[in-house]
Design a protein around this motif. Sequence first.
Motif, PDB file in Angstrom:
ATOM      1  N   SER A 135     -61.915  42.686  80.542  1.00  0.00           N
ATOM      2  CA  SER A 135     -61.863  43.947  81.293  1.00  0.00           C
ATOM      3  C   SER A 135     -61.531  45.148  80.409  1.00  0.00           C
ATOM      4  O   SER A 135     -61.856  46.275  80.751  1.00  0.00           O
ATOM      5  N   VAL A 136     -60.863  44.926  79.293  1.00  0.00           N
ATOM      6  CA  VAL A 136     -60.526  46.036  78.391  1.00  0.00           C
ATOM      7  C   VAL A 136     -61.040  45.724  76.996  1.00  0.00           C
ATOM      8  O   VAL A 136     -60.754  44.663  76.434  1.00  0.00           O
ATOM      9  N   ALA A 137     -61.799  46.656  76.452  1.00  0.00           N
ATOM     10  CA  ALA A 137     -62.299  46.538  75.084  1.00  0.00           C
ATOM     11  C   ALA A 137     -63.077  45.231  74.889  1.00  0.00           C
ATOM     12  O   ALA A 137     -62.978  44.586  73.841  1.00  0.00           O
ATOM     13  N   GLY A 138     -63.864  44.870  75.906  1.00  0.00           N
ATOM     14  CA  GLY A 138     -64.811  43.751  75.858  1.00  0.00           C
ATOM     15  C   GLY A 138     -64.363  42.571  75.029  1.00  0.00           C
ATOM     16  O   GLY A 138     -63.410  41.875  75.372  1.00  0.00           O
ATOM     17  N   ALA A 139     -65.048  42.351  73.925  1.00  0.00           N
ATOM     18  CA  ALA A 139     -64.830  41.148  73.119  1.00  0.00           C
ATOM     19  C   ALA A 139     -63.505  41.141  72.367  1.00  0.00           C
ATOM     20  O   ALA A 139     -63.050  40.089  71.933  1.00  0.00           O
ATOM     21  N   ILE A 140     -62.898  42.291  72.196  1.00  0.00           N
ATOM     22  CA  ILE A 140     -61.707  42.369  71.326  1.00  0.00           C
ATOM     23  C   ILE A 140     -60.533  41.619  71.957  1.00  0.00           C
ATOM     24  O   ILE A 140     -60.142  41.927  73.080  1.00  0.00           O
ATOM     25  N   PRO A 141     -59.978  40.621  71.251  1.00  0.00           N
ATOM     26  CA  PRO A 141     -58.787  39.957  71.774  1.00  0.00           C
ATOM     27  C   PRO A 141     -57.625  40.951  71.755  1.00  0.00           C
ATOM     28  O   PRO A 141     -57.155  41.324  70.691  1.00  0.00           O
ATOM     29  N   LEU A 142     -57.242  41.415  72.921  1.00  0.00           N
ATOM     30  CA  LEU A 142     -56.259  42.497  72.990  1.00  0.00           C
ATOM     31  C   LEU A 142     -55.220  42.236  74.084  1.00  0.00           C
ATOM     32  O   LEU A 142     -54.033  42.438  73.878  1.00  0.00           O
ATOM     33  N   LEU A 143     -55.706  41.752  75.230  1.00  0.00           N
ATOM     34  CA  LEU A 143     -54.767  41.552  76.340  1.00  0.00           C
ATOM     35  C   LEU A 143     -53.877  40.342  76.088  1.00  0.00           C
ATOM     36  O   LEU A 143     -52.694  40.366  76.403  1.00  0.00           O
TER      37      LEU A 143
HETATM   38 NA    NA Z   1     -60.755  42.426  75.411  1.00  0.00          NA
END
Ligand code: NA
Length: 432
Positions: A135-143
């Motif tokens: 849901s946030v910043a697509g592919a980027i592992p962030l959440l």
């Molecule tokens: Na993401």
Amino acid sequence: MSPTRPVRLALLGCGTVGTEVVRLLHEQADDLTARIGAPLEIAGIAVRRLGRDRGDLPVDPSLFTTDALGLIKRDDVDLVVEVVGGIESARTWLVEGLRAGKSVVTANKALLAEDGGTLHDAAAEGNADLYYEASVAGAIPLLRPLRESLHGDRVTAVTGIVNGTTNFILSSMATTGAGFNEALEEATELGYAEADPTADVEGFDAAAKAAILASLAFHTRVTAADVFREGMTGVTAGDMASAKEMGCTIKLLCIAQRRDDTVSVRVHPAMIPLSHPLAGVGDAFNAVFVETEAAGPLMFYGRGAGGRPTASAVLGDIVAAARNKLSGTRAPSESNYAKLRVRPIGESLTRYHISLDVAERPGVLATVAGVFAQHEVSIATVRQSGRADDAKLVIVTHSAPDAALAATVEELASLDIVRSIASVLRVEGGAG
Ligand code: NA
Ligand SMILES: NC(=O)c1ccc[n+]([C@@H]2O[C@H](COP(=O)([O-])OP(=O)(O)OC[C@H]3O[C@@H](n4cnc5c(N)ncnc54)[C@H](O)[C@@H]3O)[C@@H](O)[C@H]2O)c1
Ligand SMILES: N[C@@H](CCO)C(=O)O
């Protein structure tokens, strides 16, 4: 459940992201089975219309149904993967699934930002997982890093470029000198901008992501309604040229900052110095800069959109949820204990870059400076160029409450000696 029984998922939506989820499930089936400890199976795929030609999609056509709710309720469904979008139907489906103990993986930023609390409550009720990395910043592992890896630390700020369409437009304006409309046209031709780009260019998409990031970073429920939002349609070629002159560029930023027991969450275009880690993020890429007390600065960079990159994040969540199902455990539940107050924009500390066309006569600079002083706004730099009728003042302030800065601009606009206010931009990250 027995470890040999497949983990079965209901896929809701088979559009840009959904089709790539199907493809990755097919292409990586053996690896996914090895990683999870049981095979993943698609129990059904909810679509809006049956009978559509889906080309070479590697899936049994009998799996398609138009009855999403019926599919979710089936006893043989363990996980619900929602890649439809929108609020009302999706909320009904996901709450139904979660309450029934079915873990949910969703890419739906709009729903999470508007009413994430309802979903988290339903997940707690059903003892189910709620994952939403895509849901946030697509592919980027962030959440997952915010939700797990950084839980021993205190996040002080999250500053991100979380909308690819607008980053493409602003990057193109910065490199070619094009105006907003011209750059938007190029973004549309290349397939970055949607037919209706409102949600992107007016900052609604970034504001939804800001709410999700702030909620995770600050252990506080923040909704889209709490986020101050200003789009980037007003950024001109002149603004970009002015930024360049100062060694800066302009980006549409999502900013979430903690100060004492309050947070400021906002989305707006801002000037940042070219030396800032986000300044070099070009094209349609996303990047999020996280600052914490112990770890210091962290940078997350990658593709924030696109079917396949987004499906990568969805698959990662599917694997995590499937493993938890098999082992009878649950991911860490929502952490909202801090309940920090969200400061309205007027109380947020910001800095302004103001460009004014003024009359050139004695006392003008003193009068202008006096307006800043009256509002207790401290000036960092002043540059004057041109002569006679063409005099132009560019003023950059130190940080001050946004309300004081806005009142300063309003009063400047009312002065006879100010012919026009050519541009007002907020400044972030030490620029100026
Ligand atoms: Na993401
Ligand atoms: N596309 C991206 O790059 C991207 C990136 C991150 C997050 N997301 C999110 O992923 C979700 C899906 O995005 P998308 O780009 O795949 O959208 P999309 O429009 O391509 O796909 C959505 C699909 O859902 C279908 N649908 C609509 N109503 C339905 C219903 N009642 N039952 C079943 N299916 C229905 C539509 O027909 C469509 O095929 C959205 O929440 C979006 O915000 C997308
Ligand atoms: N419209 C969004 C898609 C990803 O959420 C963007 O341009 O980044």
